[in-house]
Enzyme design. Structure first.
Site, PDB file in Angstrom:
ATOM      1  CB  SER A 264      -0.917   0.003   1.224  1.00  0.00           C
ATOM      2  OG  SER A 264      -1.726  -1.142   1.224  1.00  0.00           O
TER       3      SER A 264
HETATM    4  N1  SAM Z   1      -0.612  -4.880   4.000  1.00  0.00           N
HETATM    5  C1  SAM Z   1       0.115  -5.190   2.803  1.00  0.00           C
HETATM    6  C2  SAM Z   1       1.505  -4.641   2.813  1.00  0.00           C
HETATM    7  O1  SAM Z   1       1.904  -3.993   3.801  1.00  0.00           O
HETATM    8  O2  SAM Z   1       2.227  -4.899   1.842  1.00  0.00           O
HETATM    9  C3  SAM Z   1      -0.616  -4.794   1.549  1.00  0.00           C
HETATM   10  C4  SAM Z   1      -1.721  -5.707   1.293  1.00  0.00           C
HETATM   11  S1  SAM Z   1      -2.369  -5.829  -0.326  1.00  0.00           S
HETATM   12  C5  SAM Z   1      -3.052  -4.250  -0.587  1.00  0.00           C
HETATM   13  C6  SAM Z   1      -3.775  -6.872   0.113  1.00  0.00           C
HETATM   14  C7  SAM Z   1      -3.401  -8.295   0.417  1.00  0.00           C
HETATM   15  O3  SAM Z   1      -4.559  -8.972   0.906  1.00  0.00           O
HETATM   16  C8  SAM Z   1      -2.935  -9.092  -0.797  1.00  0.00           C
HETATM   17  O4  SAM Z   1      -1.655  -9.598  -0.567  1.00  0.00           O
HETATM   18  C9  SAM Z   1      -3.973 -10.208  -0.928  1.00  0.00           C
HETATM   19  O5  SAM Z   1      -3.455 -11.425  -1.396  1.00  0.00           O
HETATM   20  C10 SAM Z   1      -4.479 -10.321   0.508  1.00  0.00           C
HETATM   21  N2  SAM Z   1      -5.793 -10.948   0.669  1.00  0.00           N
HETATM   22  C11 SAM Z   1      -6.910 -10.797  -0.083  1.00  0.00           C
HETATM   23  N3  SAM Z   1      -7.912 -11.528   0.431  1.00  0.00           N
HETATM   24  C12 SAM Z   1      -7.415 -12.153   1.534  1.00  0.00           C
HETATM   25  C13 SAM Z   1      -7.962 -13.040   2.512  1.00  0.00           C
HETATM   26  N4  SAM Z   1      -9.240 -13.464   2.473  1.00  0.00           N
HETATM   27  N5  SAM Z   1      -7.158 -13.466   3.502  1.00  0.00           N
HETATM   28  C14 SAM Z   1      -5.860 -13.073   3.575  1.00  0.00           C
HETATM   29  N6  SAM Z   1      -5.290 -12.247   2.678  1.00  0.00           N
HETATM   30  C15 SAM Z   1      -6.059 -11.785   1.687  1.00  0.00           C
END
Ligand code: SAM
Length: 205
Positions: free
Chosen positions: A52
């Site tokens: 992000s």
């Molecule tokens: N917080 C992260 C960072 O600091 O890099 C950025 C996260 S990215 C915007 C969103 C993440 O949520 C992705 O890696 C995606 O694979 C994960 N995601 C989506 N649905 C999910 C779920 N049900 N459980 C766990 N992770 C999930």
């Protein structure tokens, strides 16, 4: 990054500012994009996912209002950067990622950067982590179609849930605060996140 992107846009929590000035964000960014690690934007991290924008990490963290001893759950580990920020501001962090490759990479970089109070788990975080509940803070870094009931259930009284809600194009970041009387809900800002995919998220892919 801290002065221009965070302070100038109204981030006021000194602890958040300090931690974000100390954590080496470039360590969490793939080699190819490392030159842009401190730029004012999200960046690709593989598997079609992103780390992000720094401002989004800061405002979400500030909204948790952490004091230092909390048990926090993050859903959407991605690169591990948000978990690293949380690890310096809370007592313990559990972070869940559905892509195993990302979870493994994040685990490694969190170890290398000395974030020893973080557990990285692979799985569907839309259901939370009932075994470790209740949490004083829950942060969801992917967009959900509605507020997952499991997450409210796993929040302690006075705990905060920070979550983007909406459709893939228009979302609003919410700060929910649980009390004996119910759950307060405050809109923070408009945002755009990748989808939360899972039982209490979007049913696609
Ligand atoms: N917080 C992260 C960072 O600091 O890099 C950025 C996260 S990215 C915007 C969103 C993440 O949520 C992705 O890696 C995606 O694979 C994960 N995601 C989506 N649905 C999910 C779920 N049900 N459980 C766990 N992770 C999930």
């Amino acid at each position: 990054m801290v002065q221009y992107q965070l302070v100038n846009r109204g981030i006021y929590d000194e602890r958040v500012l300090k931690v974000m000035s100390e954590i080496p964000r470039h360590e969490f960014v793939p080699e190819l994009y490392r030159h842009a690690a401190y730029d004012d934007c999200p960046l690709p991290i593989g598997e079609g996912q992103t780390i992000s924008q720094p401002y989004m990490v800061a405002i979400m963290t500030q909204c948790l209002e952490l004091k230092g001893k909390e048990k926090v759950l993050e859903i959407g580990t991605g690169s591990g950067y948000q978990a690293a920020v949380l690890s310096r501001l809370a007592g313990h962090v559990y972070t869940i990622e559905r892509h195993e490759a990302l979870a493994l990479k994040a685990k490694l970089v969190l170890q290398e950067t000395g974030c020893n109070n973080v557990d990285v788990i692979t799985g569907d975080g839309s259901l939370g982590l009932p075994d470790k509940a209740p949490f004083q803070g829950i942060i969801v870094t992917a967009c959900a179609p509605h507020i997952p009931k499991s997450l409210i259930d796993q929040l302690e009284i006075d705990g905060r849930l920070i979550i983007p809600i909406g459709n893939p194009y228009n979302q609003v970041l919410h700060q929910l605060v649980k009390s004996e009387k119910g759950v307060g809900d405050r809109d923070i800002l408009e945002c755009t996140f990748v989808p939360l995919i899972g039982k209490e998220g979007w049913k696609m892919e």
